[in-house]
Design a protein around this motif. Structure first.
Motif, PDB file in Angstrom:
ATOM      1  N   PHE A  46     -43.486 -11.203  -0.524  1.00 62.67           N
ATOM      2  CA  PHE A  46     -43.821 -12.522  -1.326  1.00 62.67           C
ATOM      3  C   PHE A  46     -44.404 -13.420  -0.432  1.00 62.67           C
ATOM      4  CE2 PHE A  46     -43.373 -16.669  -3.253  1.00 62.67           C
ATOM      5  CZ  PHE A  46     -43.940 -16.358  -4.148  1.00 62.67           C
ATOM      6  N   PHE A  47     -45.649 -13.941  -0.806  1.00 65.71           N
ATOM      7  CA  PHE A  47     -46.275 -14.987  -0.033  1.00 65.71           C
ATOM      8  C   PHE A  47     -46.623 -16.120  -1.099  1.00 65.71           C
ATOM      9  CE2 PHE A  47     -46.845 -11.518   2.893  1.00 65.71           C
ATOM     10  CZ  PHE A  47     -46.455 -12.191   4.171  1.00 65.71           C
ATOM     11  N   ASP A  48     -45.978 -17.248  -0.719  1.00 68.80           N
ATOM     12  CA  ASP A  48     -46.444 -18.369  -1.840  1.00 68.80           C
ATOM     13  C   ASP A  48     -47.880 -19.128  -1.382  1.00 68.80           C
ATOM     14  OD1 ASP A  48     -46.254 -20.110  -3.813  1.00 68.80           O
ATOM     15  OD2 ASP A  48     -44.824 -21.326  -2.894  1.00 68.80           O
ATOM     16  N   ARG A  49     -48.861 -18.129  -1.562  1.00 69.00           N
ATOM     17  CA  ARG A  49     -50.354 -18.770  -1.130  1.00 69.00           C
ATOM     18  C   ARG A  49     -51.118 -18.619  -2.109  1.00 69.00           C
ATOM     19  NH1 ARG A  49     -49.937 -21.932   3.219  1.00 69.00           N
ATOM     20  NH2 ARG A  49     -52.300 -21.599   3.417  1.00 69.00           N
ATOM     21  N   HIS A  50     -52.545 -18.759  -1.962  1.00 65.80           N
ATOM     22  CA  HIS A  50     -53.418 -19.005  -3.176  1.00 65.80           C
ATOM     23  C   HIS A  50     -53.856 -17.378  -3.220  1.00 65.80           C
ATOM     24  CE1 HIS A  50     -57.197 -19.477  -5.045  1.00 65.80           C
ATOM     25  NE2 HIS A  50     -57.163 -20.749  -4.924  1.00 65.80           N
ATOM     26  N   PRO A  51     -53.477 -16.837  -4.636  1.00 66.58           N
ATOM     27  CA  PRO A  51     -53.642 -15.337  -4.824  1.00 66.58           C
ATOM     28  C   PRO A  51     -55.345 -14.966  -5.004  1.00 66.58           C
ATOM     29  CG  PRO A  51     -53.143 -16.814  -6.788  1.00 66.58           C
ATOM     30  CD  PRO A  51     -53.039 -17.557  -5.638  1.00 66.58           C
ATOM     31  N   GLY A  52     -56.084 -15.949  -5.477  1.00 66.49           N
ATOM     32  CA  GLY A  52     -57.800 -15.655  -5.469  1.00 66.49           C
ATOM     33  C   GLY A  52     -58.286 -15.324  -4.203  1.00 66.49           C
ATOM     34  N   VAL A  53     -58.024 -16.312  -3.068  1.00 67.76           N
ATOM     35  CA  VAL A  53     -58.561 -16.156  -1.944  1.00 67.76           C
ATOM     36  C   VAL A  53     -57.935 -14.845  -1.226  1.00 67.76           C
ATOM     37  CG1 VAL A  53     -58.613 -17.023   0.386  1.00 67.76           C
ATOM     38  CG2 VAL A  53     -58.562 -18.463  -1.517  1.00 67.76           C
ATOM     39  N   PHE A  54     -56.703 -14.484  -1.463  1.00 65.99           N
ATOM     40  CA  PHE A  54     -56.053 -13.292  -0.929  1.00 65.99           C
ATOM     41  C   PHE A  54     -56.620 -12.126  -1.250  1.00 65.99           C
ATOM     42  CE2 PHE A  54     -52.958  -9.915  -0.671  1.00 65.99           C
ATOM     43  CZ  PHE A  54     -52.551  -9.849   0.643  1.00 65.99           C
ATOM     44  N   ALA A  55     -57.298 -12.165  -2.349  1.00 64.63           N
ATOM     45  CA  ALA A  55     -57.863 -10.888  -2.918  1.00 64.63           C
ATOM     46  C   ALA A  55     -59.278 -10.502  -1.865  1.00 64.63           C
ATOM     47  CB  ALA A  55     -58.399 -11.058  -4.278  1.00 64.63           C
ATOM     48  N   TYR A  56     -60.060 -11.721  -1.381  1.00 63.94           N
ATOM     49  CA  TYR A  56     -61.181 -11.353  -0.456  1.00 63.94           C
ATOM     50  C   TYR A  56     -60.479 -11.048   0.685  1.00 63.94           C
ATOM     51  CZ  TYR A  56     -64.024 -13.526  -4.088  1.00 63.94           C
ATOM     52  OH  TYR A  56     -64.662 -13.760  -5.194  1.00 63.94           O
ATOM     53  N   LEU A  76     -60.571 -25.196   1.546  1.00 59.48           N
ATOM     54  CA  LEU A  76     -59.565 -24.425   1.317  1.00 59.48           C
ATOM     55  C   LEU A  76     -59.682 -22.765   1.781  1.00 59.48           C
ATOM     56  CD1 LEU A  76     -56.994 -23.773  -0.504  1.00 59.48           C
ATOM     57  CD2 LEU A  76     -58.497 -23.405  -2.525  1.00 59.48           C
ATOM     58  N   PHE A  77     -60.674 -22.343   1.743  1.00 57.50           N
ATOM     59  CA  PHE A  77     -60.853 -21.193   2.577  1.00 57.50           C
ATOM     60  C   PHE A  77     -60.483 -20.896   3.796  1.00 57.50           C
ATOM     61  CE2 PHE A  77     -63.828 -17.308   3.582  1.00 57.50           C
ATOM     62  CZ  PHE A  77     -62.964 -16.380   2.938  1.00 57.50           C
ATOM     63  N   GLU A  78     -61.162 -22.077   4.565  1.00 56.40           N
ATOM     64  CA  GLU A  78     -60.550 -22.133   6.002  1.00 56.40           C
ATOM     65  C   GLU A  78     -59.178 -22.235   6.150  1.00 56.40           C
ATOM     66  OE1 GLU A  78     -61.732 -25.010   9.799  1.00 56.40           O
ATOM     67  OE2 GLU A  78     -62.140 -25.578   7.575  1.00 56.40           O
ATOM     68  N   GLU A  79     -58.345 -22.716   5.434  1.00 57.22           N
ATOM     69  CA  GLU A  79     -56.920 -23.015   5.467  1.00 57.22           C
ATOM     70  C   GLU A  79     -56.385 -21.607   5.439  1.00 57.22           C
ATOM     71  OE1 GLU A  79     -53.127 -25.591   3.835  1.00 57.22           O
ATOM     72  OE2 GLU A  79     -55.223 -26.084   3.250  1.00 57.22           O
ATOM     73  N   GLU A  80     -56.756 -21.001   4.424  1.00 55.01           N
ATOM     74  CA  GLU A  80     -56.232 -19.666   4.138  1.00 55.01           C
ATOM     75  C   GLU A  80     -56.503 -18.657   5.212  1.00 55.01           C
ATOM     76  OE1 GLU A  80     -54.035 -18.603   1.411  1.00 55.01           O
ATOM     77  OE2 GLU A  80     -54.337 -20.971   1.207  1.00 55.01           O
ATOM     78  N   TRP A  84     -53.528 -16.477   7.448  1.00 54.47           N
ATOM     79  CA  TRP A  84     -53.370 -14.986   7.330  1.00 54.47           C
ATOM     80  C   TRP A  84     -54.053 -14.625   8.812  1.00 54.47           C
ATOM     81  CZ3 TRP A  84     -50.503 -13.192   4.058  1.00 54.47           C
ATOM     82  CH2 TRP A  84     -50.619 -13.793   2.659  1.00 54.47           C
ATOM     83  N   GLY A  85     -54.579 -15.701   9.789  1.00 58.82           N
ATOM     84  CA  GLY A  85     -54.728 -15.190  11.033  1.00 58.82           C
ATOM     85  C   GLY A  85     -56.167 -14.444  11.272  1.00 58.82           C
ATOM     86  N   ILE A  86     -57.223 -14.971  10.345  1.00 60.91           N
ATOM     87  CA  ILE A  86     -58.467 -14.308  10.501  1.00 60.91           C
ATOM     88  C   ILE A  86     -59.480 -15.373  11.000  1.00 60.91           C
ATOM     89  CG2 ILE A  86     -60.071 -13.358   9.025  1.00 60.91           C
ATOM     90  CD1 ILE A  86     -58.263 -12.145   7.198  1.00 60.91           C
ATOM     91  N   ASP A  87     -60.261 -14.865  11.774  1.00 61.61           N
ATOM     92  CA  ASP A  87     -61.398 -15.620  12.505  1.00 61.61           C
ATOM     93  C   ASP A  87     -62.209 -16.072  11.497  1.00 61.61           C
ATOM     94  OD1 ASP A  87     -62.674 -17.309  14.203  1.00 61.61           O
ATOM     95  OD2 ASP A  87     -63.076 -15.616  15.817  1.00 61.61           O
ATOM     96  N   GLU A  88     -62.813 -17.391  11.312  1.00 60.86           N
ATOM     97  CA  GLU A  88     -63.732 -17.667  10.415  1.00 60.86           C
ATOM     98  C   GLU A  88     -64.917 -17.301  10.916  1.00 60.86           C
ATOM     99  OE1 GLU A  88     -65.137 -21.891  12.451  1.00 60.86           O
ATOM    100  OE2 GLU A  88     -64.084 -21.836  10.574  1.00 60.86           O
ATOM    101  N   THR A  89     -65.251 -16.960  12.000  1.00 62.55           N
ATOM    102  CA  THR A  89     -66.489 -16.229  12.387  1.00 62.55           C
ATOM    103  C   THR A  89     -67.033 -14.798  11.830  1.00 62.55           C
ATOM    104  OG1 THR A  89     -65.684 -15.351  14.525  1.00 62.55           O
ATOM    105  CG2 THR A  89     -66.798 -17.653  14.378  1.00 62.55           C
ATOM    106  N   ASP A  90     -65.818 -14.334  11.139  1.00 61.73           N
ATOM    107  CA  ASP A  90     -66.075 -12.984  10.615  1.00 61.73           C
ATOM    108  C   ASP A  90     -66.595 -13.094   9.193  1.00 61.73           C
ATOM    109  OD1 ASP A  90     -64.728 -11.857  12.944  1.00 61.73           O
ATOM    110  OD2 ASP A  90     -62.821 -11.774  11.916  1.00 61.73           O
TER     111      ASP A  90
END
Length: 428
Positions: A46-56, A76-80, A84-90
């Motif tokens: 379980f993660f208490d994060r934004h479910p819509g962004v997690f789908a992407y 918001l997308f940048e914070e998510e 999750w540890g993903i580089d924004e340049t991706d």
């Protein structure tokens, strides 16, 4: 099984291993149940994060392409992504502008204040007198006084060129002089601008940044010629007269005071941000126009010589287009749809080239304009939102991560991530 904000997602462990070093990749490790919030009964994390962004985010693991949802703002997308540890340049190129435009607009308009009077009296940029140092009525009075003297100065500058305020002086050398009362009015305005400039630079915390500001440079350039002209007016040397004559010529710099109005009108500041953000579009427009002008000026020159009089060696007696450089002016006027009518083709071939030039001009101008309009709309909407945003009495402060929370990481079991350290978790 991963439960994010109440929405369950299922995927393979091999899918999560495609991006090693990320938070989701840590779920595939043996000690994941101890490090993250794991429910043995439901067999899910379980993660208490934004479910819509997690789908992407999860789709990025599956397909290798990271897209940005259109209904989620960039911060918001940048914070998510950071969580999750993903580089924004991706982020894919098709979604990069959508992802970046909100943050770019936020950074460009960070000087806007919620209070209009505070923004207008806060001078040209951030290194100025802060609004908290003065009361609200005082800021309003300063703003209105500055606006009044700016308009008076510009009006005086325009009236000095009117025939009714000019007379010829024949004291020693014939010269043109303006009415003395206009000089006195300009002097009063300059005194105010000088006082305002000195006060702002005195109370400015960062004077170097203050002097680098374009509007402050305009203030200085518009004030100095008046004092130099007054100081040299009583001298009789030839050098002083030459300098005085030069200063009278450069009086036009006073019109630059019109840019001081950007301190008091949000729309003008938004226009400035829009022009800077649309630099690439303007350069593209200039390049297209330059190519079109060169091509059509050459074409009209040779087209007008079809059917010329054989006795006319140069073929220029029956046309306005004596040479290609003259055709540059006609091409510019035609492509910008102005059409002064001072030059026009007289042969059927020249008319055909003129029609093509007009159509090409309409298409050339129409291409970058929507981008510029879109930039202006984005900046203006954000500026208006900042102006009308009410001040919050109590700001929400999120609860710090607790042991057992998915935001909490133990120092002895941490996962290396490509992103910077996350909130509430010091990563190795």
């Amino acid at each position: 099984v991963i439960n994010v904000g109440g929405v369950r997602h299922e995927t393979y462990r091999s899918t999560l291993r495609t991006l090693p070093g990320t938070r989701l990749a840590g779920l595939t490790e043996p000690e994941a149940a101890a490090r993250f919030d794991y429910d043995p009964g439901a067999d899910e994390f379980f993660f208490d994060r934004h479910p819509g962004v997690f789908a992407y985010v999860l789709n990025y693991y599956r397909t290798g392409k990271l897209h940005c949802p259109a209904d989620v703002c960039g911060p918001l997308f940048e914070e998510e992504l950071g969580f999750w540890g993903i580089d924004e340049t991706d982020v894919e190129a098709c979604c990069w502008m959508t992802y970046r435009q909100h943050r770019d607009a936020e950074e460009a308009l960070d000087s806007f204040e919620a209070c209009p009077s505070a923004a207008s009296a806060g001078a040209s940029s951030s290194p100025t007198v802060t609004s908290s140092s003065l009361s609200l009525p005082a800021l309003q009075y300063v703003a209105f006084a500055s606006l009044f003297f700016i308009l008076i100065s510009i009006t005086t500058f325009c009236l000095e060129t009117h025939e009714g305020f000019i007379h010829i002086s024949n004291k020693t050398v014939t010269q043109v002089e303006t009415e003395p009362f206009l000089t006195y009015v300009e002097g009063v305005c300059v005194v105010w601008f000088t006082f305002e400039f000195l006060m702002r630079i005195t109370f400015c915390p960062d004077k170097v940044e203050f002097l680098k500001s374009s509007l402050n440079i305009i203030d200085c350039v518009a004030i100095l010629p008046f004092y130099l002209e007054v100081g040299l007016s009583g001298l009789s040397s030839k050098a002083a007269k030459d300098v005085l004559g030069f200063l009278r010529v450069v009086r036009f710099v006073r019109i630059l005071r019109i840019f001081k109005l950007t301190r008091h009108f949000v729309g003008l500041r938004v226009l400035g941000h829009t022009l800077r953000a649309s630099t690439n579009e303007f350069l593209l427009l200039i390049i297209f126009l330059a190519l079109g002008v060169l091509i059509f000026a050459t074409m009209i020159y040779y087209a007008e010589r079809i059917g010329a009089d054989p006795d006319d060696i140069l073929g220029s007696n029956h046309t306005y287009f004596k040479n290609i450089p003259i055709g540059f002016w006609w091409a510019v006027v035609t492509m910008t749809t102005l059409g002064y009518g001072d030059m026009y083709p007289k042969t059927w071939s020249g008319m055909l080239v003129g029609a093509l030039c007009a159509l090409a001009g309409v298409l050339t101008i129409a291409m970058p304009v929507p981008v510029i309009v879109n930039n202006f709309g984005m900046y203006y909407s954000l500026a208006m939102a900042k102006q009308k945003l009410p001040k919050k009495k109590n700001k929400h402060i999120p609860r710090p991560p607790q042991p057992g929370s998915p935001n909490y990481c133990k120092e002895d079991s941490q996962v290396e991530m490509r992103q910077a350290p996350l909130r509430g978790c010091s990563l190795v």
